[in-house]
Design an enzyme around this catalytic site. Sequence first.
Site, PDB file in Angstrom:
ATOM      1  N   ASP A  67     -13.460  36.588 -27.229  1.00 22.23           N
ATOM      2  CA  ASP A  67     -14.351  35.931 -28.112  1.00 22.23           C
ATOM      3  C   ASP A  67     -15.294  34.660 -27.210  1.00 22.23           C
ATOM      4  O   ASP A  67     -15.566  34.734 -28.019  1.00 22.23           O
ATOM      5  CB  ASP A  67     -13.238  34.626 -28.327  1.00 22.23           C
ATOM      6  CG  ASP A  67     -12.313  34.255 -27.402  1.00 22.23           C
ATOM      7  OD1 ASP A  67     -11.939  34.412 -26.310  1.00 22.23           O
ATOM      8  OD2 ASP A  67     -12.133  32.687 -27.897  1.00 22.23           O
ATOM      9  N   ARG A  77     -14.814  30.371 -20.557  1.00 26.75           N
ATOM     10  CA  ARG A  77     -13.993  29.431 -20.475  1.00 26.75           C
ATOM     11  C   ARG A  77     -12.261  29.379 -20.318  1.00 26.75           C
ATOM     12  O   ARG A  77     -11.872  31.400 -20.154  1.00 26.75           O
ATOM     13  CB  ARG A  77     -13.861  28.545 -21.479  1.00 26.75           C
ATOM     14  CG  ARG A  77     -13.168  28.990 -23.332  1.00 26.75           C
ATOM     15  CD  ARG A  77     -13.325  28.359 -23.406  1.00 26.75           C
ATOM     16  NE  ARG A  77     -13.080  28.820 -24.960  1.00 26.75           N
ATOM     17  CZ  ARG A  77     -13.574  28.459 -26.800  1.00 26.75           C
ATOM     18  NH1 ARG A  77     -14.726  27.585 -26.738  1.00 26.75           N
ATOM     19  NH2 ARG A  77     -12.971  29.358 -27.675  1.00 26.75           N
ATOM     20  N   ASP A  78     -11.117  29.007 -20.125  1.00 26.02           N
ATOM     21  CA  ASP A  78      -9.551  29.979 -20.540  1.00 26.02           C
ATOM     22  C   ASP A  78      -9.127  30.244 -21.127  1.00 26.02           C
ATOM     23  O   ASP A  78      -8.233  29.575 -21.789  1.00 26.02           O
ATOM     24  CB  ASP A  78      -8.675  28.664 -19.871  1.00 26.02           C
ATOM     25  CG  ASP A  78      -8.433  27.015 -20.822  1.00 26.02           C
ATOM     26  OD1 ASP A  78      -9.870  27.598 -21.378  1.00 26.02           O
ATOM     27  OD2 ASP A  78      -7.871  26.358 -20.461  1.00 26.02           O
ATOM     28  N   GLU A  79      -9.697  31.203 -22.106  1.00 23.95           N
ATOM     29  CA  GLU A  79      -9.841  32.301 -23.123  1.00 23.95           C
ATOM     30  C   GLU A  79      -9.853  33.577 -22.310  1.00 23.95           C
ATOM     31  O   GLU A  79      -8.826  33.808 -22.108  1.00 23.95           O
ATOM     32  CB  GLU A  79      -9.885  31.327 -24.252  1.00 23.95           C
ATOM     33  CG  GLU A  79      -9.156  31.904 -25.447  1.00 23.95           C
ATOM     34  CD  GLU A  79     -10.099  30.845 -26.557  1.00 23.95           C
ATOM     35  OE1 GLU A  79      -9.960  30.902 -27.810  1.00 23.95           O
ATOM     36  OE2 GLU A  79     -10.102  29.709 -26.690  1.00 23.95           O
ATOM     37  N   ASP A  82     -13.061  37.692 -34.830  1.00 27.31           N
ATOM     38  CA  ASP A  82     -13.632  38.296 -33.898  1.00 27.31           C
ATOM     39  C   ASP A  82     -13.948  38.965 -34.644  1.00 27.31           C
ATOM     40  O   ASP A  82     -15.363  39.912 -34.695  1.00 27.31           O
ATOM     41  CB  ASP A  82     -13.350  37.121 -33.103  1.00 27.31           C
ATOM     42  CG  ASP A  82     -13.301  35.746 -32.670  1.00 27.31           C
ATOM     43  OD1 ASP A  82     -12.847  35.282 -32.893  1.00 27.31           O
ATOM     44  OD2 ASP A  82     -14.602  34.568 -32.273  1.00 27.31           O
ATOM     45  N   TRP A 105      -8.108  37.680 -40.151  1.00 20.94           N
ATOM     46  CA  TRP A 105      -7.435  37.916 -38.457  1.00 20.94           C
ATOM     47  C   TRP A 105      -6.983  39.629 -38.624  1.00 20.94           C
ATOM     48  O   TRP A 105      -6.974  40.439 -37.553  1.00 20.94           O
ATOM     49  CB  TRP A 105      -7.226  36.905 -37.647  1.00 20.94           C
ATOM     50  CG  TRP A 105      -8.018  35.725 -36.877  1.00 20.94           C
ATOM     51  CD1 TRP A 105      -8.320  35.783 -35.943  1.00 20.94           C
ATOM     52  CD2 TRP A 105      -8.309  34.944 -37.455  1.00 20.94           C
ATOM     53  NE1 TRP A 105      -9.235  34.656 -35.512  1.00 20.94           N
ATOM     54  CE2 TRP A 105      -9.776  33.564 -36.776  1.00 20.94           C
ATOM     55  CE3 TRP A 105      -8.938  34.152 -39.155  1.00 20.94           C
ATOM     56  CZ2 TRP A 105     -10.602  32.526 -37.047  1.00 20.94           C
ATOM     57  CZ3 TRP A 105      -9.452  34.161 -39.622  1.00 20.94           C
ATOM     58  CH2 TRP A 105     -10.155  32.680 -39.022  1.00 20.94           C
ATOM     59  N   GLU A 123     -20.664  29.704 -30.351  1.00 21.58           N
ATOM     60  CA  GLU A 123     -19.365  29.476 -31.273  1.00 21.58           C
ATOM     61  C   GLU A 123     -19.048  28.876 -32.741  1.00 21.58           C
ATOM     62  O   GLU A 123     -18.793  28.871 -33.549  1.00 21.58           O
ATOM     63  CB  GLU A 123     -18.485  28.822 -30.576  1.00 21.58           C
ATOM     64  CG  GLU A 123     -16.767  29.064 -31.072  1.00 21.58           C
ATOM     65  CD  GLU A 123     -15.971  28.182 -30.244  1.00 21.58           C
ATOM     66  OE1 GLU A 123     -14.886  28.443 -30.806  1.00 21.58           O
ATOM     67  OE2 GLU A 123     -16.340  27.666 -28.649  1.00 21.58           O
ATOM     68  N   HIS A 157     -20.748  33.766 -28.486  1.00 21.20           N
ATOM     69  CA  HIS A 157     -19.185  33.807 -28.373  1.00 21.20           C
ATOM     70  C   HIS A 157     -19.907  34.391 -30.260  1.00 21.20           C
ATOM     71  O   HIS A 157     -20.308  34.229 -30.814  1.00 21.20           O
ATOM     72  CB  HIS A 157     -19.018  32.650 -29.345  1.00 21.20           C
ATOM     73  CG  HIS A 157     -16.822  32.031 -29.556  1.00 21.20           C
ATOM     74  ND1 HIS A 157     -16.416  31.343 -28.347  1.00 21.20           N
ATOM     75  CD2 HIS A 157     -16.744  32.384 -30.809  1.00 21.20           C
ATOM     76  CE1 HIS A 157     -15.600  32.220 -29.256  1.00 21.20           C
ATOM     77  NE2 HIS A 157     -14.938  31.802 -30.277  1.00 21.20           N
TER      78      HIS A 157
END
Length: 903
Positions: free
Chosen positions: A475, A479-481, A488, A539, A751, A772
């Site tokens: 995604d 960052r921390d993802e 998506d 999703w 995003e 994103h």
Amino acid sequence: MNKLCLPFSLLLFAATANAQSSVTNLRTENLVNPLGLDVTVPRFSWQLKNNKRNIAQTAYEIKVTGKKESAWNSGKINSDSSVHVAYKGSALHSGEKYTWQVRVWDNSGKPSAWSQPASFQMALLQPSDWRASWIEPGYTEDSVLRPSPLLRKEFSTTKKIAKATAYITAHGMYEAYVNGNRVGDAHFTPGWTSYKTRLQYQTYDITNLLRQGKNALGVILGNGWYRGFIGFRGQKNFYGKDIALLLQVNITYTDGTDETLVSDGSWKSATGEITYSEIYNGETIDARKQKTGWMQAGYDDAGWSNVKQASFGKDNLLATYNEMITPHEVIKPVKMITTPKGETVLDFGQNLVGWVRVKANGKAGDSIVLNHAEVLDKAGNFYTENLRAAKATDTYILKGGGTETFAPHFTWQGFRYIKITGYPGTIHPENFEAVVFHSNMAPTGTFTTSNPLINQLQHNIQWGQKGNFLDVPTDCPQRDERLGWTGDAQAFFRTASFNRGVNNFFTKWLKDLEADQMEGRVPSVIPNVLGNGGNSAGWADVATIIPWELYIAYGDKRTLAAQYSSMKNYVESVRRTTKDNLWNTGFHYGDWLFYRPADDNDGRSAVTDKYLIAQCFYANSLQLLINAATVLGKTDDAASYTDLLQEVKTAFLKEYMTPSGRLVSGTQTAYVLALQFDMLPENLRKQAADRLVENIKSYNNHLTTGFLGTPYLCHVLTRFGHSDVAYTLLLQQSYPSWLYPVTKGATTIWERWDGIKPDGSFQTPSMNSYNHYAYGAIGDWMYRKMVGLDTYADGPGYKHIKVQPHIGGDFKNASATLETNYGTAAAGWKIEGNTVTMDVEVPANTVATIYLPAGNASSVTESGKPLSAIKDIQDLGSEEGYIKIQTGSGKYHFSMQAEKQQH
């Protein structure tokens, strides 16, 4: 589903095809000369080349040869199939290399020459083929910093080597070396899968890296996804606490004898210069701790620890199916900045994913720190708050004594800017270069127009895809993802499949999706490291959407068949939660990040009812399951789910629509989904489309949709005759719009619609990625509707091509090319005065239905001749402002008088 029947009345024109066809671009399982296949019935694809028009294959012959004998000779097979033709020879053997050739007969009746040979090498087909043992470092590990282990083994070969193949995987990530030379160009191996059930290994030809005499194998390990920090909850060791290696080298000597080298208890372990490495946080390299020469034979490893053998299983091992992550562009800084805070920042001019390679010359202990950021703040200062807990910091400690070069090993960052601290001496931008990484999927699509802002939007879409397709469709890369969010992925799939060859990429990911399903329920991220309950509408529907769309885009029936159980299990998991055929329970993200104006006093932007959304996606998944069942010959399923679909749509009408056709949620997304998924009776669809347009105009021609409504918005408008409104939305430059980020200097997709607000301030930093790809789904409309380059379901994978442009928006031209499995398909239109020209390219062994925006056929010429004089073209009459024709392969240039700009 009707089988494609080539209007192979066109074959009657074949007498014009005097030039002999040739066969090129041979692929096995969509790959060129792949190493390490564990597909025991591989599929072959090839392309015909012939400059004549209307070239079609009528037969083929394939021959496959192993190291000693013929494995298969198909003989002449009367068939037009040239994509995904299944092997039908004798059983294939572990580790063996095979060559294959093909020749074809086209509609001139003559065979082509045999193609140049292609090859494929089998992987280890049985767990018993693995003779290696899992090994772990033997030293006591620093459990906090967890420096990267070094593992080594020396061996000697006394005979001349004919072939050497290495099979490698790890718990964590690995880099392997033979005699100091890196094995392969893939990074972050073995990639990310649902490790407990599916752990990929890689296969390498290392024949040229070995030498007769003494050799050394060296491997560096990193924490990676396996045991590193993963997800935004601070968790680590998700799959295990260990870090381990499994390695096997199978050697064949020129005298015909074999030898196997394996990871076992004889290996040695130590730590080296990589003192810390985490995907989110970055890497620390202390060059003073280098163990010089440790990858070479003759190195003294007496002070190293013996490794420990581990008892991890091998039943979850599988060969790598998809393209691995590799380095691509190398980008130099475009500007060096001193910020208002006095910090030194380099701007690479592009938001990218990868790392920075640094050259420096200093004294031992000098420490260079690189921080990474996507944007500068309103004042021009370095901004990292949107990275959340991710430190995104690389630290390089010099050993001194000359020029040193540093780059990370087991981490990557999403960034445009770096902040430099501690660099010894004067900073010269030429000593810094950004290396771009992404899965090595071939670029397939191009798209360009007369509008430079739209061209930049396409650039941003492509760079968003590159930066987020790192073994899984992430995604965000910064960052921390960096997780495989399913919503998506499904929203962007068709756009992705145009820009790059994503067949194998998504086939691999779909297998992990199935592995992580919970009684049919689909988690929101794949691989599932969040552990949520799954089945959020839009999703979880990825389980049906991507397998079907992948079939349409590539004609990949095998993947559709392989995923059918997953599709059906998902639909049934939803069905179990419904009451009176309504899906109105459970957690749903809804129309994620939709636009809600601050001054919305009359409630026009009210949140779209999440259960209305769920009902629409439930119906869509049922329809896709019916489609799949029909293609796969599952007639009972097709019939029963057709009945259920009607009940689900009836339940929708009772619950969410008034008698006059108004929806209980009056939002753009509500009407878009109801129309896209055919939830409304045909007699009420036009008024619903009109209400959608009315809503858009009430927002001064702006969209208000989020992640679920946006991908379909312009498609619905075009379908119901409102392409002019679709163009207005596409070209809108003020927030919210696709072009607003472009006007703010974006080089990737954001995003949020307003990641940077009009006043230069930022949206909430807790969720504000500037790379994103989801909103980049507009690309699909630009390629398939604006230019009009598409494929029919009766000839998926561009076997039956559709070209139907929708001209508008004051564009002077728009064009697209797509490298299909059959060759280059292309379409484009241009307006010059009152004349419209269209250029179309149709690859050999396909047919195309082309819609010409003209009032009558007599006004159309092809290559300067009246349409009626071209015997290669079949006139199919007129349809809604178009002249409809059918052609075989070839290049066509049409010219006509412009009727009106909007179609």
